[in-house]
Design an enzyme around this catalytic site. Sequence first.
Site, PDB file in Angstrom:
ATOM      1  N   THR A   1      39.469  89.289   7.804  1.00 29.79           N
ATOM      2  CA  THR A   1      38.058  88.969   7.505  1.00 29.79           C
ATOM      3  C   THR A   1      37.356  90.226   7.006  1.00 29.79           C
ATOM      4  OG1 THR A   1      38.052  87.230   9.158  1.00 29.79           O
ATOM      5  CG2 THR A   1      35.903  88.083   8.496  1.00 29.79           C
TER       6      THR A   1
ATOM      7  N   TYR B   1      40.017  91.635  12.386  1.00 26.12           N
ATOM      8  CA  TYR B   1      38.946  92.524  11.909  1.00 26.12           C
ATOM      9  C   TYR B   1      39.589  93.896  11.867  1.00 26.12           C
ATOM     10  CZ  TYR B   1      35.106  89.167  12.581  1.00 26.12           C
ATOM     11  OH  TYR B   1      34.251  88.094  12.484  1.00 26.12           O
TER      12      TYR B   1
ATOM     13  N   HIS C   1      30.948  83.168   6.142  1.00 22.81           N
ATOM     14  CA  HIS C   1      30.922  83.321   7.602  1.00 22.81           C
ATOM     15  C   HIS C   1      29.938  82.310   8.226  1.00 22.81           C
ATOM     16  CE1 HIS C   1      32.695  86.603  10.221  1.00 22.81           C
ATOM     17  NE2 HIS C   1      31.997  85.945  11.128  1.00 22.81           N
TER      18      HIS C   1
ATOM     19  N   SER D   1      40.798  83.810  16.375  1.00 21.53           N
ATOM     20  CA  SER D   1      40.027  85.039  16.146  1.00 21.53           C
ATOM     21  C   SER D   1      40.610  86.195  16.950  1.00 21.53           C
ATOM     22  CB  SER D   1      38.579  84.812  16.584  1.00 21.53           C
ATOM     23  OG  SER D   1      37.903  86.045  16.670  1.00 21.53           O
TER      24      SER D   1
ATOM     25  N   LYS E   1      39.622  86.625   4.017  1.00 27.02           N
ATOM     26  CA  LYS E   1      38.534  85.673   4.294  1.00 27.02           C
ATOM     27  C   LYS E   1      37.191  86.349   4.028  1.00 27.02           C
ATOM     28  CE  LYS E   1      36.703  82.932   8.212  1.00 27.02           C
ATOM     29  NZ  LYS E   1      35.576  83.659   8.785  1.00 27.02           N
TER      30      LYS E   1
END
Length: 414
Positions: free
Chosen positions: A202, A176, A305, A153, A281
Site C-alpha cells: 500500500t 506498509y 483508501h 492488513s 495498492k
Amino acid sequence: MPGESFLAIGTTRRELLRFLFASPLFPLMAASDADAEGENQELIATASDAINVFDFRPVAEHKLAPAHYTYLSMGVEHEITLNANREAFAKIALRPRRLVDVRHLDTGREILGTKLSSPLVLAPVGSQRMYHPEAELAVARAARRKDHLQILSMGASVPLEDVVEARQGSIWYQLYAQRIWPVTRQVLKRAEAAGCPAIVLTVDIVGLPTNRERIDRFRRAENPECQSCHASAGQWLLQGAERIAGAIGVDARAMIARSMMLDWELVDRIRDATPLKLIIKGILTAEDAHLCVEHGIDGIIVSNHGGRAEDSGLATIEILPEIVGAVSERIPILVDSGFRRGTDVFKALALGASAVCVGRPYLWGLAAFGEVGVEAVLTILRRELETIMRQMGTPTLGAITPAFVQSSAAVEAE
Ligand code: FNR
C-alpha cells in the site's frame, strides 16, 4: 407541540414508521438518498434480516464504541473523495442485452495464480478487534465458507499465521513498507513462510499524520487511547522502532513517519527481495500505472483508501478507465473504494477491472453480527452480482465488456 405529545405517549419507532408510511409525504421521503443508503432504517435483529449491505451499517454504529465507529466511517478533511466514491456510480448507466441464455452463471476467475470463485475480494483493514472480539479470524472463517480472497492488513490484530490457518486457503498479505529495511525484509519473509502467494504494497499513506479530522475532533473531546486496547503490528513496529530510536537518540514516532515515505527505489528493492507476486495498492494515475509495469509489478489496486488518503479526488470508478487504458491488459487491475452493490461491481468489471475489493461493508457485518454478519454481507453482494449478470445477459465475467456501460456525461454531451 403535536409531535412532542405523539412521542411522549411512548409510541414505538415501528409505530412511528407506520404513521410515516401512511403520510402523503411518504413517496417523497422514501425516495431520499439517505434511505437508499440505509441511513433511516430500523435496526435489523439478525444477519438474515438484511436486505442489502446498508442494513448492517446502523447496527454497527449502534454496537460500536463511538470512537471506533468514527474511525471506520470517516474520510479526510471535507470528505469530498469519500462521497465522490459513492456518487460516481449513479453517473454510469447500464446497457442490458436481452434474450441471452443465462441459466448457468460462472463468476470464477484466476488472478495471479489465485483461483477466485467470485471477483469480490475482502480489502485489507487493520485492527479488526476494534469491531469484534474474533476480528480477522471471524473474517477468515466467513471468507473460507463463502470462498472469497481475503487480503490481510499488516496492521491486523491477529497474527498472520493464525488467520492463514482459519482461512485454510490463500491469503494475500498487505504491507506498509518501511525504509528501515530489516523490518520490511522480516515482514516479507514472514509472509513467505506463512504460504501467502502475494504481497499487496500500500503506497497511498505517505508519512504521518494524515488529515483525519473527524477522529481528531473525537480525540480532542474524549482522548480515547485507541492503540492501548488492541495490540497491532503498528504497536509492534513502534516498540521495535523505540528500541532502535532510543539507541541512536531520535524520536521513534518521527522515525516511523519518515520511514513511511517510499519511492521506486524501495519498491525495486522489495521486488528483488521476494519471489511472491507484488501488487501495488493506491495507484490513481496513468503515469504511475506505467511505472508499475516498468518496475515489474504484477498487479495494481486502484484505490483511494476508501476516501482516507487525500481529499478532493475523483472516485476510483471514474479513474479506472485511465488505468486500464495505460496498462492495456499487461497486468491485472483490481479496484476498491465505495463499492456497495452488485451493480457497482458489475460497472467496474465492465470498465476493465479483474476484481473488486470491499472494505467497510464487511466490517459493518463483522461489528453487527460477527462471522455470520461477514458471511451475510458476502452472500448479499454475491447474489446482487449474479442478479445483475443475469439481467445484463452476461453469463460469465469474460462476457462483461465496456459495451454494457454508458456514462451519463456522454449522454448529456450528445
Ligand atoms: C482501511 N484500508 C486499509 N488499507 C490498507 O492497505 N491497509 C490497512 O491497514 C487499511 N486499514 C483500513 C482501516 C479502515 C477502518 C478502513 C475503512 C480502510 C483501506 C481499505 O483497504 C480499502 O482501500 C477501503 O476500505 C475501500 O473502501 P470502502 O470499501 O471501505 O469504501
